[in-house]
Structure formats: structure tokens, C-alpha cells
Design an enzyme around this catalytic site. Structure first.
Site, PDB file in Angstrom:
ATOM      1  N   GLY A 710       0.911  -1.826   0.011  1.00 33.28           N
ATOM      2  CA  GLY A 710       0.275   0.162  -0.154  1.00 33.28           C
ATOM      3  C   GLY A 710       0.846   1.050  -0.526  1.00 33.28           C
ATOM      4  O   GLY A 710       1.359   0.939   0.359  1.00 33.28           O
ATOM      5  N   CYS A 711       0.469   2.634  -0.351  1.00 33.64           N
ATOM      6  CA  CYS A 711       1.268   3.762  -0.416  1.00 33.64           C
ATOM      7  C   CYS A 711       1.648   4.200   1.142  1.00 33.64           C
ATOM      8  O   CYS A 711       2.309   4.290   1.098  1.00 33.64           O
ATOM      9  CB  CYS A 711       0.411   4.487  -1.463  1.00 33.64           C
ATOM     10  N   TYR A 712       0.015   4.265   1.957  1.00 35.38           N
ATOM     11  CA  TYR A 712       0.906   4.792   3.312  1.00 35.38           C
ATOM     12  C   TYR A 712       2.006   3.822   3.911  1.00 35.38           C
ATOM     13  O   TYR A 712       2.698   4.040   4.647  1.00 35.38           O
ATOM     14  CB  TYR A 712      -0.242   4.257   4.070  1.00 35.38           C
ATOM     15  N   ALA A 713       2.094   2.733   3.303  1.00 38.17           N
ATOM     16  CA  ALA A 713       2.366   1.965   4.265  1.00 38.17           C
ATOM     17  C   ALA A 713       3.961   1.342   3.265  1.00 38.17           C
ATOM     18  O   ALA A 713       4.955   1.619   4.228  1.00 38.17           O
ATOM     19  CB  ALA A 713       1.894   0.262   4.268  1.00 38.17           C
ATOM     20  N   THR A 714       4.128   1.461   2.260  1.00 43.92           N
ATOM     21  CA  THR A 714       5.200   1.660   1.665  1.00 43.92           C
ATOM     22  C   THR A 714       6.338   2.881   2.414  1.00 43.92           C
ATOM     23  O   THR A 714       7.193   2.737   2.477  1.00 43.92           O
ATOM     24  CB  THR A 714       5.063   2.231   0.963  1.00 43.92           C
TER      25      THR A 714
END
Length: 893
Positions: A710-714
């Protein structure tokens, strides 16, 4: 059979396996010997002798306690073969002066007592950071370079003079004359005055002050400060200063003193013993573990050495081990050289200069009949199967005779190395090439060969008889060993390699066989770490590419190669990959289409969108494509026919499973890669999590089922990962995304009017990215997401508790080392902004604000949610899995 002796008096090559190079006493008592040597020479320096010859003799004798007398004499001869300025440039970091001054000065004194004058240039970075922080001034860095204003320069100059004097005075206390040289050597102009202020780019090196110091019998001790033609003092990085000094002096050695004592394999945590750049650089840099500070340092050293003579090498070493590094074959740190590329020939006609070949064979021969003997030997090879190995200058030459029967062994018949060849490590390179081609080998060496221990290290077994030693490797069957030993005992060297050799070569060649002996040497079977950038067991022996998909004629990255050339310019796949995009309507799908359009090896064949079915795809120019509304059954039929090499699922969470199942049901499912951009498979152990900067790249390269993070997770993972070993509690991530992250389906979170002058928090606990980040990092992380009023880009403010007190500088350095060499991760001093990351393909990390307690740091990270947070990362994973260079098709800033 013809076998040649090694060059008489050859300087031992730096293969760096200590077991074969130390005397028996030194091997048994190595730690004890080193300590005693240090104690003795420190005492000697407290009351130096006036008899220089006696002192030199004593020191040489002491050096023999850490290496053989031959080693010490050979390296001394080598080091004194050039002018005093050209012996060595030694770069001393500020931390070495602070923490290891005694070891440093003892090592320098040791060198001086054997008549050597290293040119020392030092920095004082850690001391300067501490002074500035104590004064409440946060050090500022841009791209790893210290921004130096007038106040900082004044502090730096005063500090550099103090540190220089500290080193000089310590040497004088030990009876060693030293001269401080704090100006007049480095001329410079401004590197970038607007960006870095008073930081210099060296454009001139004046060697006269250095030579004057040496002529006066003094060690030159330089600071890394430079001046403009107008007299303005400028700050210069000490590594840069040492490099420019080396370019001007062209020394035999460039030494970087390091507290770590060398470069390390980031995967195994083993010290990298030696790197031969011409042979190993591309392979080394393609290793997934070669990253961070190690990768950057190797690249910088390669650039430096390419402009210097091949005799120049770089050593990265702890000051306490400097003598062992310089005067023994085993060394102690990391040795880096350009090396020499090897060539091979299997026919006499393949030698570019036959006379040169004969000259090489003659150089080891004694007697008036040397040329005639070699002529007959070369003539005999014209009708003989063989394989030879040599470098362009033919400083090294080996000839291997292959086995002629199922029971005979390949035989190393000729092995000759010049002094220059030993010093540049060609011997090891040649033997490595031989071992790659010949899994079993036998050879003989004269028992009194001075390099005998070298051959012992190369062998797995040996047997002595009548003044000769037979060596072998690759024989695992006990009966084979028994037969080999029996034949050698009965017949000696004549049986090796080919029982019919004498019958096949004329009588003169037989005479040569009896007068010339194979040269091969080395101590007991290798037990200590050899001088190689990684153990041979971990290095791929071949770059041969094999099709990943047996039923397809298209070649992909070899599944047998554990370390494909990630991120390099060369792809292991040269055929276009057929791509299908399921869910192309969203912002991420559009971003990926744009990237695929610019990719030279991606062939987009199908795009699926229920809402846009029947419309022409815009933004893709390689072929005309119309949106389709592909069903799971359509996907199954396409997979059955093996029409697609890579399926990209750009669907909402919980939707893509029927399509994945459809691909799996097709007979060609094993031939295709699936990259899922949703969260559906991020917690499935059968899928590979595709975050290349934190996940083993070789795992991604071998995977066919990849879950895109995920974007947040990256951004959160990259922002926390370097500090995981130092956590003192649960990190908290306060994240704000642009409204493109809410998708194209209308909602309050992507309603521009609702967002105006507003910020919207949502899913305040148990967000799926909270679980994702915690699962991947192995620690519990709290995540609080929000939506802001801009379109694309994410900002994270991450509060991280620390178990030990740390400074901002320490933490920033940790991040810089962790992400050095990562093309899509940038570490800055200041907190990054969303405006600067929007439309970019990487992640920016900065801030590093430390609480007054030293037990909590705030790290900021930004990412474009549509690019590195989704489409760009997807393309990285596609490239790796399909056998293309990792960054192919990704615009790099």
C-alpha cells in the site's frame, strides 16, 4: 607434459587467506603475537634509537611476527620502489582521532621507522557536529554534503587546526617528526555557493608542501580545508580531499581508516575481504545485498581507481590492523583493486601474439636451451587439446590439459605469474576461472616453491614425494583419491592429466616435461576467510539466462541464478512482456499505463474496465487498444492459451480473487506473473510482498505472485525500518493523503468542496495499513490516516520511541547508510514536503527531530501515492519478476 616454475622472487599476491601466509608460530599465536608487537614498538618509540638502520631492522623483525619474512621484505621493496610521496595517502576520519588516536599514531610511527612516509589527510566531522549541537546549531546537510555558513566555517577551521595539532603532538611524543600542513595544498572554487555556501570543489593540488615535509624527514599531516585564488577558506569533505590528493600523487596505496575495519556483506555481515573491480564490479553491484553505504563507497572507489595506475589499490582498515593490511598477503580489512580481465584460448591460433606467448613461457626458464624447449612445447600444443587463461598484458598465464579418459583428471600444466601479476591479484582470478571450467583438477609443485602455501589454500588434498607435491580438488570419491595417490606414488608426475601425453608430443616435449615443473603453491586447506568479495558458494558462477516459462520461447530471468542484475543497465530478458491490466479506470491504472507506454520492453495487450468498455484507450501509443469488460471466464481462456506474461490487478480490495483464480485455473498459469495492487494478498504467505527496498530482491525476481504494498504502508515502512533495532516502544504514524488516494468513486473523502479548508480523519484505529506495516516490520505500529485538500501525495509524521539515547546526527547517518544506493529513496536533513514529492517516483525521508531526552525521534516521510505508492512500485516488481532491469521505464530524478 610441460610444467613451469613460478617467477623467482615473485611478490605474493593478495589472495588474503591468512592461514597460508603466516608462519606456523604466527598462526598458532596470532592474537597474542599482534598484541606483543604493539607493546614492543610502542615502548621503542618512547625512547627512539638514533641508529636508523638498527631501528629499521628491529621493526622488520617485529613485522615478521604478523607475517612471513618474505612477505615483509617483498612489500617493503614494493613500497620503496616509488618516491616517498607515492607510497600511500591515508585518510583519517574524525572519529579515529577521537577514539583510536593511540592505535593510529602507533601505526604511523611503525611505517616511519621502516622508512615510509604516508601522506595523512584528516577530517573532524563528528567533533564538528558535537560542537554545533552543543551550541544549539543543528548541522545541515544537502545530499550528504554539509552546508557551511560563515559561523560553521569559523568553528570548523578552529577545530581542524586543533585536531591536526593533536595528531602531530602525539606523533612527536613517540619520537616521530611530523609537520602540520593546514593550508597551501588544496586549491578550490565554490561547489555551489547558493546551495552549500562555503563548501569547496578542489581544482588544484600543490604537492610542494608535502614534498618539503618529506625532504625534512617529517610525516605530512594535512587538514581537509581548501582555499580559493582570492584566499577564501572553504570546507571540503575529507574523503573528497583524500581522493583528489591520490589523483595528484598516484600512490601505491590509498587507505581509509575505519572503525568498522572494512566493508561488509549486508546479507551475511561478513567482512568483504577483497574486490577486483574489472572482474567483479558488475556482478558485485548486481547482488541484492550490495546497497546502502557499501554500494556508494564501492562506486566512488571505482571512479577514483579508474583514473589511477593499475598498481594503485584502496584499503579500508581499522588503524590497529594497518601493519597486517600493508605487509601480509592475508591482510585484515577490505582491499579494492582494478584487477585485470581475463581471456581464454583453446587453440594456438587464438593467441593474439604467438611470440609474446613464447616470451612468457621463457621468462621462468633457466638454461641456454630455454627458447628451444619452449618452441618445442608450443609446437606440441598445436596438436593438443588444452585451455589457457591469461590477461591482456600476459602477467599471468595458465594452461590446463583436459582429461582424456573417464578416469583421468584435468591437469594444470603451466602456471606463471609476474611480480606485477601477483600484486594485482591475477593469480587468484586465473585460478577462479580454472575452477569454474574444471570441477576436478590435479597439479604438481616443487616442494621448495616459495609460494607453496598459496597452492595448499587452493587444494582440497595433497601428497608429497621426492621433492614434489601433488595437489588436487574436486575429488569426492574415496576410491578416486586412492587411485590418484597410488599412481603418483608409482609414477610421479608423468601420470598426471594424460597417460598418453608423451606419445602424443614428440620426444623434445618429453624432455621439456622433465626439465620444467608446474608452479602452484599454498599452505594448508583453507580454513579462514579468503580475499574475495563474497564466498564462492554465494557467487553465481554463470550469467546464463534460462527461460522461466518452459512452454514459451521468450527468455526470462534465470530461476537458477539467485542474484540477477537488479537495477543494472543490463536486463536478463530481451523480449517484450505481454501485459494485461485488469481495472484500468482508476488513477493508479492510468499512471501505470503511462509508465508502460514509455517502457521499452512492456507490451500492453489488454485493459479491462467495466465503465469504460468500448472506448479507446488514451495515453498508450504502441498499439491501438480498446477498453474491454473482461470477465473471470475471459481471463481463464486467455490464461489457458498462455497469451499473457504478466497480469496486473488494479482492482478495489476484495474484488480480484475471481480473476486470480481464473489465471490459476489456466494451463499456462505457471507461465505468468500476477501483481496485485489491492490488499487481498498482502497477508498471504504464498505471495511475495513486493517492496524491493526492504524485501530481498532475489525473492521478488523468483516470484510469480506478487502483492504490491500500500501507499501509506510503503512510506511508513521505509520511514521506520532503519530504527527497528533501536525501538523503545510503539511508533505512531500520523498520515495525510491527497484525495486521489480515496479513489474515483465519489465520497466525502474525495469531495473537493468538503475538503476545502479542511482535513478529514478516518479509520482512526485498526486501518488495514496499520496491520500491514506491523506485519512486515515485525513490530506493532499505530497508524492514524487523514485526507487533505491536495490531489496526490502523502505526508507521514512518525513519532518513534527509542530504547537508548540517540542524536539527530546519529539517526540521520543511520538512514543515509541504510538507503545509500537506493535510487528511489532520498534522505534529507529537512522535513520533506508534499509539493516536492508530487509527481515524483520515489520516497523522501527527513526531519529527524530528537526530543530533549534523546529517547524519541520524529521522522517525516513523503511519497506520491499513485507512483511509488502504487504504479511505480508495481513496475519495479514487474521488472524484477520478468527479468528486466529494476528501474527500466522509471524516470529517475
Amino acid at each position: 607434459m610441460l610444467a613451469l616454475r613460478s617467477t623467482a622472487g615473485a611478490v605474493a599476491r593478495r589472495s588474503r587467506t591468512s592461514a597460508g601466509r603466516l608462519s606456523l608460530t604466527a598462526i598458532r599465536n596470532a592474537p597474542k603475537a599482534s598484541a606483543s608487537v604493539a607493546l614492543i614498538y610502542r615502548r621503542a618509540y618512547s625512547a627512539p634509537s638514533t641508529d636508523n638502520l638498527s631501528t629499521r631492522s628491529t621493526v622488520v623483525q617485529l613485522l615478521s611476527n604478523i607475517g612471513s619474512k618474505r612477505e615483509v621484505q617483498q612489500y617493503l621493496s614494493h613500497f620503496t620502489s616509488v618516491s616517498s610521496q607515492q607510497f600511500a595517502v591515508i585518510k583519517v576520519g574524525g572519529a579515529i582521532i577521537t577514539e583510536h588516536l593511540e592505535s593510529l599514531t602507533s601505526a604511523l610511527a611503525f611505517l616511519n621507522h621502516v622508512g615510509l612516509f604516508p601522506v595523512v589527510v584528516h577530517g573532524a566531522g563528528p567533533q564538528l557536529n558535537k560542537l554545533l549541537e552543543d551550541a544549539g546549531v543543528e548541522p545541515q546537510f544537502e545530499e550528504g554534503i554539509r552546508v557551511t555558513d560563515g559561523k560553521t566555517l569559523a568553528v570548523a577551521r578552529k577545530l581542524f587546526l586543533e585536531e591536526n595539532l593533536k595528531l602531530v603532538e602525539k606523533l612527536e611524543e613517540m619520537g616521530i617528526r611530523a609537520r602540520p600542513i593546514t593550508s597551501g595544498v588544496f586549491g578550490a572554487d565554490f561547489l555551489d555557493k547558493e546551495k552549500y555556501d562555503l563548501v569547496g570543489r578542489i581544482n588544484k593540488v600543490n604537492k610542494d608542501p608535502i614534498q618539503a615535509a618529506i625532504n625534512a624527514g617529517c610525516l605530512p599531516i594535512l587538514t581537509s580545508m581548501a582555499e580559493t585564488p582570492e584566499g577564501q577558506v572553504l570546507n571540503v569533505n575529507a574523503d573528497v580531499a583524500a581522493g583528489e590528493l591520490a589523483r595528484a600523487l598516484e600512490p601505491l596505496k590509498i587507505v581509509y581508516l575505519s572503525e568498522k575495519g572494512g566493508l561488509f556483506n549486508a546479507d551475511t555481515n561478513e567482512k568483504i575481504s577483497a574486490i577486483n573491480l574489472d572482474e567483479e564490479y558488475e556482478d558485485l553491484m548486481s547482488q541484492w545485498w550490495c546497497r546502502y553505504g557499501t554500494r556508494l563507497k564501492i562506486r566512488e572507489i571505482k571512479d577514483l581507481l579508474e583514473g589511477l595506475p593499475r598498481t594503485t589499490s584502496v584499503a579500508i582498515i581499522h588503524p590497529a590492523d594497518l601493519q597486517k593490511e600493508l605487509f601480509t598477503d592475508s591482510g585484515a580489512g577490505t582491499l579494492i583493486r582494478r584487477g585485470n580481465k581475463l581471456r581464454t584460448a583453446s587453440d594456438i591460433s587464438e593467441f593474439y601474439d604467438l611470440q609474446k606467448l613464447k616470451d612468457v613461457l621463457v621468462r621462468d626458464r633457466e638454461g641456454l636451451d630455454a627458447r628451444a624447449t619452449v618452441d618445442r612445447y608450443v609446437d606440441g600444443l598445436k596438436s593438443r587439446e588444452f585451455k589457457s587463461y591469461f590477461d591482456e598484458a600476459m602477467d599471468a598465464l595458465a594452461i590446463v590439459l583436459p582429461p582424456t579418459t573417464s578416469t583421468s583428471l584435468a591437469n594444470l600444466a603451466t602456471f606463471t605469474i609476474t611480480k606485477s601479476g601477483w600484486l594485482t591479484n591475477i593469480a587468484d582470478n586465473v585460478f577462479a576461472a580454472i575452477k569454474k571450467d574444471h570441477p576436478k583438477l590435479v597439479w604438481t609443485v616443487k616442494e621448495d616453491d616459495e609460494n607453496l602455501t598459496w597452492f595448499f589454500d587452493k587444494a582440497e588434498g595433497s601428497l608429497s614425494k621426492d621433492g614434489e607435491v601433488m595437489f588436487w580438488y574436486g575429488i569426492e570419491n574415496g576410491d578416486e583419491v586412492k587411485d590418484l595417490m597410488t599412481e603418483f606414488t608409482r609414477h610421479g608426475r608423468s601420470m598426471l592429466g594424460d597417460a598418453n601425453l608423451e606419445a602424443r608430443l614428440h620426444r623434445a616435449a618429453k624432455e621439456a616435461s622433465s626439465s620444467l615443473s608446474a608452479s602452484v603453491t599454498r599452505g594448508a586447506p583453507q580454513k579462514q576467510h579468503a580475499r574475495a568479495f563474497s564466498t564462492s558458494a554465494r557467487r553465481p558462477v554463470s550469467r546464463t539466462t534460462m527461460p522461466r516459462f518452459p512452454s514459451s520461447s521468450r527468455g526470462y530471468a534465470s530461476t537458477t541464478n539467485p542474484n540477477p542484475p537488479f537495477g543494472s543497465k543490463n536486463s536478463s530478458n530481451t523480449q517484450p512482456a505481454r501485459v494485461a491490466l485488469i481495472g484500468a479506470r482508476g488513477y493508479t491504472g492510468q499512471a501505470l499505463i503511462s509508465l508502460l507506454n514509455a517502457h521499452p520492453n512492456m507490451d500492453l495487450r489488454h485493459v479491462s474496465s467495466r465503465e469504460l468498455a468500448g472506448q479507446k484507450l488514451k495515453g498508450y501509443e504502441k498499439r491501438d487498444i480498446t477498453y474491454e469488460n473482461l470477465s473471470a471466464e475471459d481471463v481463464r481462456r486467455m490464461a489457458e492459451k498462455d497469451e499473457i506474461d504478466c497480469w496486473v490487478m488494479a482492482l478495489p480490495n476484495g474484488v480480484c480473487r475471481p480473476f486470480v483464480d481464473a489465471v490459476e485455473e489456466g494451463k499456462g498459469s505457471s507461465n505468468s506473473v500476477i501483481v496485485d495492487l489491492s490488499a487481498d494478498y498482502r497477508f498471504d504467505s504464498k505471495w511475495t510482498y513486493g517492496l524491493p527496498e526492504l524485501v530481498t530482491r532475489s525473492d521478488i525476481a523468483k516470484a510469480t505472485r506478487i502483492s504490491n504494498p500500500g501507499c501509506y504502508a510503503t512510506a511508513a515502512q521505509l520511514g521506520i525500518a532503519p530504527l527497528v533495532p533501536f525501538l523503545g516502544g510503539q511508533p505512531t504514524v500520523f498520515g495525510v493523503s491527497g484525495y486521489s488516494g480515496a479513489g474515483t468513486k465519489p465520497s466525502p473523502k474525495n469531495n473537493v468542496q468538503n475538503l476545502e479548508n479542511n482535513i478529514i480523519p478516518y479509520s482512526l484505529t485498526d486501518h488495514i495499513h496499520e496491520r500491514e506495516v506491523s506485519n512486515q516490520l515485525g513490530v506493532e505500529v499505530a497508524f492514524i490516516p487523514h485526507v487533505g485538500m491536495w490531489f496526490q501525495g502523502i505526508h507521514h509524521t512518525i513519532s518513534i520511541p527509542l530504547k537508548d539515547t540517540m542524536s539527530s546526527r546519529d539517526i540521520r547517518q543511520l538512514y543515509q547508510e541504510r538507503y545509500a544506493g537506493e535510487k528511489l529513496v532520498k534522505v534529507t536533513g529537512e522535513p520533506p514536503s508534499v509539493k516536492s514529492i508530487s509527481g515524483k517516483h520515489g520516497v523522501e525521508i527527513g526531519g529527524f527531530g530528537v526530543h530533549s531526552s534523546g529517547k524519541r525521534v520524529v521522522v517525516c516521510a513523503t511519497i506520491d501515492n499513485l507512483l511509488k505508492g502504487a504504479a511505480t512500485q508495481c513496475l519495479q516488481n514487474m521488472n524484477l519478476s520478468l527479468g528486466f532491469a529494476e528501474y527500466e521505464g522509471i524516470p529517475l530524478d
